[in-house]
Each structure stands twice: as C-alpha cells, then as structure tokens.
Motif scaffolding. Structure first.
Motif, mmCIF file in Angstrom:
data_model
loop_
_atom_site.group_PDB
_atom_site.id
_atom_site.type_symbol
_atom_site.label_atom_id
_atom_site.label_comp_id
_atom_site.label_asym_id
_atom_site.label_seq_id
_atom_site.Cartn_x
_atom_site.Cartn_y
_atom_site.Cartn_z
ATOM 1 N N LEU A 103 0.833 -1.205 0.000
ATOM 2 C CA LEU A 103 0.000 0.000 0.000
ATOM 3 C C LEU A 103 0.870 1.259 0.000
ATOM 4 N N GLY A 104 1.917 1.247 0.805
ATOM 5 C CA GLY A 104 2.794 2.408 0.884
ATOM 6 C C GLY A 104 3.498 2.697 -0.425
ATOM 7 N N ASP B 220 2.384 1.988 -3.370
ATOM 8 C CA ASP B 220 1.397 2.458 -4.335
ATOM 9 C C ASP B 220 1.022 3.914 -4.102
ATOM 10 N N LEU B 221 0.905 4.296 -2.813
ATOM 11 C CA LEU B 221 0.494 5.658 -2.480
ATOM 12 C C LEU B 221 1.674 6.578 -2.182
ATOM 13 N N HIS B 222 2.891 6.061 -2.315
ATOM 14 C CA HIS B 222 4.120 6.835 -2.079
ATOM 15 C C HIS B 222 4.123 7.461 -0.679
ATOM 16 N N ALA B 223 3.836 6.620 0.315
ATOM 17 C CA ALA B 223 3.763 7.085 1.700
ATOM 18 C C ALA B 223 4.942 6.544 2.492
ATOM 19 N N SER B 224 5.385 7.320 3.467
ATOM 20 C CA SER B 224 6.492 6.896 4.324
ATOM 21 C C SER B 224 6.001 5.880 5.344
ATOM 22 N N GLY B 225 6.964 5.157 5.941
ATOM 23 C CA GLY B 225 6.617 4.181 6.955
ATOM 24 C C GLY B 225 5.941 4.823 8.153
ATOM 25 N N GLU B 226 6.380 6.029 8.526
ATOM 26 C CA GLU B 226 5.784 6.722 9.664
ATOM 27 C C GLU B 226 4.317 7.060 9.395
ATOM 28 N N THR B 227 4.054 7.506 8.166
ATOM 29 C CA THR B 227 2.673 7.836 7.803
ATOM 30 C C THR B 227 1.810 6.588 7.754
ATOM 31 N N GLY C 216 -4.369 10.559 3.038
ATOM 32 C CA GLY C 216 -5.321 11.261 3.884
ATOM 33 C C GLY C 216 -6.705 10.645 3.809
ATOM 34 N N LEU C 217 -7.152 10.321 2.604
ATOM 35 C CA LEU C 217 -8.468 9.705 2.429
ATOM 36 C C LEU C 217 -8.488 8.315 3.049
ATOM 37 N N LEU C 218 -7.387 7.577 2.909
ATOM 38 C CA LEU C 218 -7.307 6.243 3.485
ATOM 39 C C LEU C 218 -7.311 6.296 5.014
ATOM 40 N N LEU C 219 -6.684 7.316 5.581
ATOM 41 C CA LEU C 219 -6.690 7.474 7.035
ATOM 42 C C LEU C 219 -8.107 7.735 7.545
ATOM 43 N N ALA C 220 -8.853 8.575 6.831
ATOM 44 C CA ALA C 220 -10.238 8.841 7.226
ATOM 45 C C ALA C 220 -11.072 7.571 7.129
ATOM 46 N N ALA C 221 -10.865 6.809 6.049
ATOM 47 C CA ALA C 221 -11.589 5.552 5.885
ATOM 48 C C ALA C 221 -11.213 4.567 6.988
ATOM 49 N N SER C 222 -9.953 4.564 7.401
ATOM 50 C CA SER C 222 -9.493 3.644 8.442
ATOM 51 C C SER C 222 -10.189 3.923 9.769
ATOM 52 N N PHE D 68 -3.952 -10.197 -5.957
ATOM 53 C CA PHE D 68 -4.901 -9.350 -6.683
ATOM 54 C C PHE D 68 -4.776 -7.856 -6.369
ATOM 55 N N GLY D 69 -3.933 -7.495 -5.429
ATOM 56 C CA GLY D 69 -3.762 -6.092 -5.075
ATOM 57 C C GLY D 69 -4.522 -5.731 -3.806
ATOM 58 N N TRP D 70 -4.042 -4.691 -3.119
ATOM 59 C CA TRP D 70 -4.637 -4.317 -1.838
ATOM 60 C C TRP D 70 -6.036 -3.747 -1.969
#
Length: 402
Positions: free
Chosen positions: A38-39, A41-48, A101-107, A162-164
C-alpha cells in the motif's frame, strides 16, 4: 418479536452471529499485512503508514466507548445493520482511496463501524438461556477470535495475488452479505432503558462504581491483554534479529497458534456454566502466567528449540487469555441483563487499555532489556491478574465480587 426465550436462538443463528463477529472484527486487521504494498502504491512513508492501523484501532476504541452503550437504548438489530452499512461503505472508500489522507479517514470509519462485533456478542448473551450463556457466548467468541487470526493471512494472500484494493472490495462485499443475512435472521430486541444518550454514557461510571465484579473482571482481563500485547508487538522485531533472522511472515505464522485458544472458547464457556466463571477465570490467568514465564529460558536455547518454545507458549497463553475472557464475559453479562451493552463496553475498554499499555511497555522493555524484559513484563501482568482473581473479595456491594 421479543427475544425472550431460548427458541429464538437456533444453532444456525448462533453460527450466523459467530460469522458476523468474525467478519466485523477482521476489518480491523486487513490493512496490517498490506502496508508495504500500500505504501509503495500511495508513495507514503513508513511513519505515515503507521497511522493506518493506529487510527483503525482508535476508531474501534472510540466506538466501543461511545456507541456500544446504545445497544441498551435502541433495538440492537437496527444498530448492527446500520453499522454494517457504514462499514461496507468505509471499506469501499478505502479501496478507492487515491491519497493517504483519504485512506486514514476511511481507516477511522472502519474501526468505528467494526464495533458491530461488540454489539453481536451481547446480543448472543441476551438471546441465550442462562444455563447455556457461557457456551453460546464462547461459540460466538470463537468466530470473533478466528476473524482476528485469519484476517491477516487472508489479506496478505489477496493483496499479493490481486492487489490491496481488491482486498478492501472483497471485505465490503462480505459485510453486505452479512448485513443481508442478519436482516433476515436476527430477531428484534426490545430496548432495556429509555435513558437519554448523555445519561447512558454517565451510567458507565455508575456501573463501574456499583459493581465490584465488573471492576475485577475489567482490570484482570486488561492485565492479561497487557501481557498479550507486549508479546505480539515485539515478536516480529525479536524474530528479525539474532539468532533467527526471520521475516514478518514468520511472525504472522506464529499467530495461527492462537487458533487453539479460539477453538477452545466454547469449551471454556461450557465449563463456566457448570463449574462457575470464577474458577475458569483463575485457571486461565494461571495458564497465561506459566506460559509467559516459560519463555524466560529462550536465551539459553538453540534457535530451533527457542522457536518451538515460542510456539508452545503462544498456544498456552492464547488459550489462557481466551479462557479468562469467556469467563469474565459470563460474569459481566450476569450482573445486570438490562445493561449488557454498557457492561460489555466497560469490559472491552479495559481490554483495549491493556492492549495499548502492553504495546508501549513491551517495546520499552525490548529496547532496554531485550526479550527477557518483555517476558518479565508479560509474566508480571499475568501474575497480577491471577492475584486479583484469587484475592478474597470483601466488598459489601449489591452484586457478588467475582
């Protein structure tokens, strides 16, 4: 339809409730094995990325405390169905998230609505005849525990093949199917109180003060959860280093050892029905303490022998912790039938506090004293839980101080 007799609780309905509890709680853990993919794909850091499971758990904790008590005020069937609808939408939102950000809200929304599992368990306790309550709650808890154990395995496989995004879609479809089945199969529940929402939340503190059996159950189970979390939050780090050099997959495989605890839940409930929940809770705490203490010998064993000891200990303490949980639920659900949702909220809040504290203390102990420190923390927490169960109750409160 008022669920007041045992005829409303068929074997098929128990099975449906077990599946519902498992699918609901599984939603909390789907993201964890997928964070790496997921990280990227979304170009997110481990901390995020770390905030994704954190916000999911925070949403769950918030939902237990703020929403679970509503089960005493409104028809539990309606609450479960509403949460199922929100959970399916939140999972779909996660599947189409293009930003972190959208994924965090969904989480957070996933965690909040996944608390339908904590509505299903007291629903089962309400429907069950008193003489079978422990057995039936244990069966539903088996579904919940298997959902926790198998969710990571399933999501890791689906994400790899199949992907996340497809994993979140599949999860949403499963919740829609669950909602349809519960709409058809779950009876309606008559509210047990007409309290306003503010008074309902305020009554949580009143229940805590009034019932020593509730305080003892929540505190003892919270201590056991502390040890549980201290172990699992540090296992992957420990296995990654000397002398094991194993990856995250190996740590996840050890989680399957917990299936023994999940499958033993109905047996623990049956014994609680016949021998009394206090004895079962004490037995579970004792088994947990011994299983944690056995790992003090890990530094003196070969890598191969150490892995076997870890697996055996995991089976032992998972069995002990789940046995104690079933017993504590039997105690708590018997305190006041009209307040079962609120009583469950207090018990599970204690569990969550213990889990959070265990993760922090386990990481601190590992950093300063290695695996021996983690073992001492976990064993000490289990010993404190056992002492609380064995210490004579002297309270003169209105309910037995189990």
């Amino acid at each position: 339809m008022s669920p007041t007799s045992s005829t409303t609780l068929s074997r098929s309905l128990v099975f449906l409730l077990a599946i519902g509890a498992g699918l609901g709680v599984a939603s909390l853990y789907y993201s964890q094995p997928m964070l790496g993919v997921l990280g990227a794909d979304l170009h997110a850091s481990g901390e995020t990325l770390g905030w994704i499971p954190t916000l999911t758990q925070l949403g769950y904790a918030f939902g237990i405390l703020m929403l679970a008590p509503l089960g005493d005020r409104y028809d539990r069937k309606h609450i479960i169905l509403i949460k199922a609808a929100v959970l399916s939408l939140a999972l779909l939102l996660a599947s189409v998230s293009s930003t972190v950000g959208l994924l965090l809200a969904a989480s957070f929304a996933i965690g909040l609505s996944a608390t339908l599992a904590q509505d299903i368990v007291p629903a089962a306790a309400h429907l069950a005849p008193a003489e079978q309550r422990g057995k039936i709650v244990g069966t539903v808890m088996t579904g919940l525990l298997l959902g926790i154990l198998l969710s990571r395995v399933v999501s890791g496989f689906v994400a790899e093949q199949f992907g996340w995004r497809m994993m979140f879609v599949a999860a949403a479809v499963s919740i829609v199917a669950l909602g349809a089945a519960l709409w058809r199969g779950l009876p309606r529940f008559v509210p047990s109180t007409q309290m306003a929402y503010r008074d309902l939340l305020g009554s949580l503190l009143t229940l805590w003060r009034q019932h020593p059996s509730l305080r003892r159950a929540a505190t003892a189970q919270g201590l056991l959860s502390l040890g549980f979390s201290a172990f699992w939050s540090t296992l992957a780090v420990m296995l990654h280093g000397e002398p094991f050099h194993l990856g995250a997959g190996a740590a996840g495989a050890f989680g399957l050892a917990g299936a023994a605890g999940a499958l033993a839940a109905p047996l623990a409930g049956r014994v609680a029905d016949t021998r009394g929940p206090l004895a079962v809770a004490s037995l579970g705490a004792g088994l947990t303490m011994v299983s944690f203490a056995a790992m003090i010998f890990l530094p003196f064993l070969s890598a191969h022998a150490a892995l076997w000891l870890i697996a055996g200990s995991a089976i032992g303490f998972d069995l002990g912790i789940q046995t104690s949980l079933i017993a504590h639920q039997s105690i708590v659900y018997g305190i006041d039938p009209a307040a079962r949702s609120r009583l469950n909220a207090i018990l599970m809040t204690g569990v969550f506090i213990g889990m959070a504290a265990g993760g922090a203390l386990g990481s601190l102990a590992l950093a300063h004293w290695g695996w021996t420190g983690v073992t001492v923390v976990a064993t000490g927490a289990a010993a404190a839980a056992l002492a609380m169960r064995l210490w004579p109750a002297t309270s003169r409160a209105s309910t037995p101080a189990y």
